[in-house]
Design an enzyme around this catalytic site. Sequence first.
Site, mmCIF file in Angstrom:
data_model
loop_
_atom_site.group_PDB
_atom_site.id
_atom_site.type_symbol
_atom_site.label_atom_id
_atom_site.label_comp_id
_atom_site.label_asym_id
_atom_site.label_seq_id
_atom_site.Cartn_x
_atom_site.Cartn_y
_atom_site.Cartn_z
ATOM 1 N N HIS A 106 0.830 -1.205 0.000
ATOM 2 C CA HIS A 106 0.000 0.000 0.000
ATOM 3 C C HIS A 106 0.865 1.256 0.000
ATOM 4 C CE1 HIS A 106 -2.252 -3.315 1.821
ATOM 5 N NE2 HIS A 106 -3.358 -2.733 1.381
ATOM 6 N N HIS B 100 -4.048 3.193 -3.234
ATOM 7 C CA HIS B 100 -4.262 2.673 -1.873
ATOM 8 C C HIS B 100 -3.546 1.336 -1.658
ATOM 9 C CE1 HIS B 100 -6.226 1.053 1.738
ATOM 10 N NE2 HIS B 100 -6.259 -0.072 1.041
ATOM 11 N N GLU C 259 -17.713 -3.927 24.566
ATOM 12 C CA GLU C 259 -16.849 -5.070 24.844
ATOM 13 C C GLU C 259 -15.583 -5.059 23.999
ATOM 14 O OE1 GLU C 259 -20.080 -5.183 24.085
ATOM 15 O OE2 GLU C 259 -20.966 -5.612 26.044
ATOM 16 N N HIS D 195 -29.079 -14.535 25.304
ATOM 17 C CA HIS D 195 -28.075 -14.445 26.360
ATOM 18 C C HIS D 195 -27.432 -15.789 26.693
ATOM 19 C CE1 HIS D 195 -29.496 -10.450 26.701
ATOM 20 N NE2 HIS D 195 -28.869 -10.194 27.833
HETATM 21 C C1 LIG Z 1 -11.379 -4.308 10.138
HETATM 22 C C2 LIG Z 1 -10.841 -4.153 8.760
HETATM 23 N N1 LIG Z 1 -11.687 -4.151 7.724
HETATM 24 C C3 LIG Z 1 -11.221 -4.053 6.468
HETATM 25 C C4 LIG Z 1 -9.887 -3.954 6.220
HETATM 26 C C5 LIG Z 1 -9.368 -3.908 4.794
HETATM 27 N N2 LIG Z 1 -8.874 -2.554 4.498
HETATM 28 C C6 LIG Z 1 -7.580 -2.252 4.605
HETATM 29 S S1 LIG Z 1 -7.281 -0.649 4.294
HETATM 30 C C7 LIG Z 1 -8.916 -0.345 3.962
HETATM 31 C C8 LIG Z 1 -9.368 1.021 3.572
HETATM 32 C C9 LIG Z 1 -8.895 1.995 4.523
HETATM 33 O O1 LIG Z 1 -9.001 3.289 4.081
HETATM 34 P P1 LIG Z 1 -8.177 4.367 4.854
HETATM 35 O O2 LIG Z 1 -8.184 4.029 6.275
HETATM 36 O O3 LIG Z 1 -8.730 5.668 4.477
HETATM 37 O O4 LIG Z 1 -6.723 4.180 4.339
HETATM 38 P P2 LIG Z 1 -6.106 4.860 3.025
HETATM 39 O O5 LIG Z 1 -6.827 4.290 1.857
HETATM 40 O O6 LIG Z 1 -6.329 6.307 3.163
HETATM 41 O O7 LIG Z 1 -4.694 4.444 3.038
HETATM 42 C C10 LIG Z 1 -9.656 -1.496 4.112
HETATM 43 C C11 LIG Z 1 -11.119 -1.572 3.898
HETATM 44 C C12 LIG Z 1 -9.040 -3.961 7.340
HETATM 45 N N3 LIG Z 1 -7.720 -3.892 7.218
HETATM 46 N N4 LIG Z 1 -9.536 -4.024 8.589
#
Ligand SMILES: Cc1ncc(C[n+]2csc(CCOP(=O)(O)OP(=O)(O)O)c2C)c(N)n1
Length: 672
Positions: free
Chosen positions: A29, A265, A412, A474
């Site tokens: 990334h 990204h 939680e 529950h």
């Molecule tokens: C809980 C979770 N859901 C989905 C992902 C997959 N994922 C990794 S980065 C991302 C998008 C994040 O966007 P952002 O935080 O704005 O990062 P940027 O694109 O700006 O680098 C996703 C959906 C993850 N790592 N963790």
Amino acid sequence: MNDIKVLNKAADNIRILAASAVEKAKSGHPGGAMGGADFINVVYSEYLQYDPKNPGWVGRDRFFLDPGHMAPMLYSQLCLAGYFTLDELANLRQWGSPTTGHPEFEIARGIENTSGPLGQGHAYAIGAAIAAKFLAAHTGNPTFEKETIYAYISDGGVQEEISQGGARIASILGLDNLIMFYDSNDIQLSTETKEVMNEDTAAKYRAFGWEVIEIVGNDAVQIRSALDQAKQVKGKPTLIIGKCIMGKGAIKADGTSYEANCKTHGAPLGGDAYINTIKNLGGDPENPFQIFPEVKELYAKRAKELESICAERYAEENAWAAANPTKAAQQTQWFSGKAPEIDWSKCVQKDNDATRSASAACLSVLAEQVPNMICASADLSNSDKTDGFLKKTHAFSANDFSGAFFQAGVAELTMACCCIGMALHGGVIPACGTFFVFSDYMKPAVRMAALMELPVKFIWTHDAFRVGEDGPTHEPVEQEAQIRLMEKLKNHSGKPSMLVLRPADAKETTEAWKLAMENVATPTALILSRQNIQNLPEGNDYSLAAKGGYIVAGSDDNPDIIFVATGSEVSTLIAGAELLRKEGVKIRVVSVPSEGLFRSQSKEYQQSVLPAGVKKFGMTAGLPVNLLGLVPESEGKIWGLESFGFSAPYKVLDEKLGYTAENVYNQVKTML
Ligand SMILES: Cc1ncc(C[n+]2csc(CCOP(=O)(O)OP(=O)(O)O)c2C)c(N)n1
Ligand SMILES: [Mg+2]
């Protein structure tokens, strides 16, 4: 004051390194990493107080990255700071390389947390900030007052629900030692953020009670002044919202801008776009893994500054230690990672008690004897019986961390992540409680605690359908099977990634807590009953619980059949055994509080407890699969629950669902 031109050069250096590492790995990334470079560089070159020669320094500032996909940014930064080599960076995402796809907790490498599941990372920072406040209050060591916890969060982290829990807790506890940077670049993985969020994030955090500063996130001057401002804030946490440019400095193959583009990204810039970008940033595409001379100088200068900062801080710590030798020795023990000494003889159990109440008796002893233990509950302390701990102390509040109880509110996952953050900080032993059925809300954090090998204690009560009147919402059924999978899953040290204990009566609960406190290598779960449980027979050797499974007192020699259960079902089997013994059936009863632990014993021991070829009958209030590893289909039968529970008094449910001595008798009769 560093020259802004040099700071910008260093940020460009980070961008070049991050983009190049991803390019070489052919995966990763680059975009977010390039956008966040300015902020992280200012933090590391001018603010973060750490000791590269002593990465585990207890009083260091800590930097928690939430978006683990920005690993190339962190590694590049840590290259400049001396924790990684350029070769290691160039080996991003390869087998055996420390530059793993997402950062993995390793203090020696300057990595304070494993990150990847968005949202959790910044809640760890909040937990660490709580730990720092706790340690300041409980040791009196001035170093903990000086600690700043930095958190780095992105759009994904803000969108994750945990951000609400984190924002609430950081505010209510007045965590002014927390500075969180929000990399607001308007871009996420598959869309622009405007397609999925339209709230006013600044207003939202202000409403939560945070100090909010809005800046251009790629402007070193603004970053610096925001950090200066944040360091002065008292009584509340600070959020710096930086408008950052995703893929800052990136140029497409055709020479046009590649900034603010979703495509950067999660994929290498690629071919000519990569070459154009590196050139644009002042790098050499043929030889990109370099640190510019002026950047080397910047960080050499920072290393010198840190030397004198640390010398001063160490002198202050040493003066405190000299004046407070007992406290200092205690602090050393707290950070040693070794289990505390506990006099368990002080733990007196009532006969035939619910194991949640037995756990309260243990917690009461722990509150008295383990001064660095922090116990939490997600608004159920009087039900999950963490109040056994609370009664001996008081809850945290803003400006008062002299107690040791963390009221997390109904959150939680947030609670679990805060406890993980406390463990990451070090110096404290966190435990947290709620109903077992809501462990579902915590599983993602449990998994991370297991991966990071953190000894967080999870206290889960109301362990079965015997919750009764509250009904199926529950009543956990499949939860034990789920969590026991973590006992089957090995961590990177080759051990079961978690210890899961479901004790059979009050005294076995003391043994379970003992094992939990001795387990400093992995998280531990304690699964505890709501209802009272008949004591195991007189003369039971509870110390055998440490083997994970053992023969309960009163068992017959040369048994016709072996009964196997965990938790409260052991006593149901014993009641059933009484009926069968009247007819001359010889029965052995085996309690298996932890199958994982039992399977870690010698084959001989396992065989002596559960010899192959002898008939077996298992009973579990969860899914039958809970006992399948102990009672193979070819050797017997398992009575388990194969549907959701029902709403009724638990004794009625016992009758209806077959958890009675009579049903044990009837089932076993068909097997003999
Ligand atoms: C809980 C979770 N859901 C989905 C992902 C997959 N994922 C990794 S980065 C991302 C998008 C994040 O966007 P952002 O935080 O704005 O990062 P940027 O694109 O700006 O680098 C996703 C959906 C993850 N790592 N963790
Ligand atoms: Mg983003």
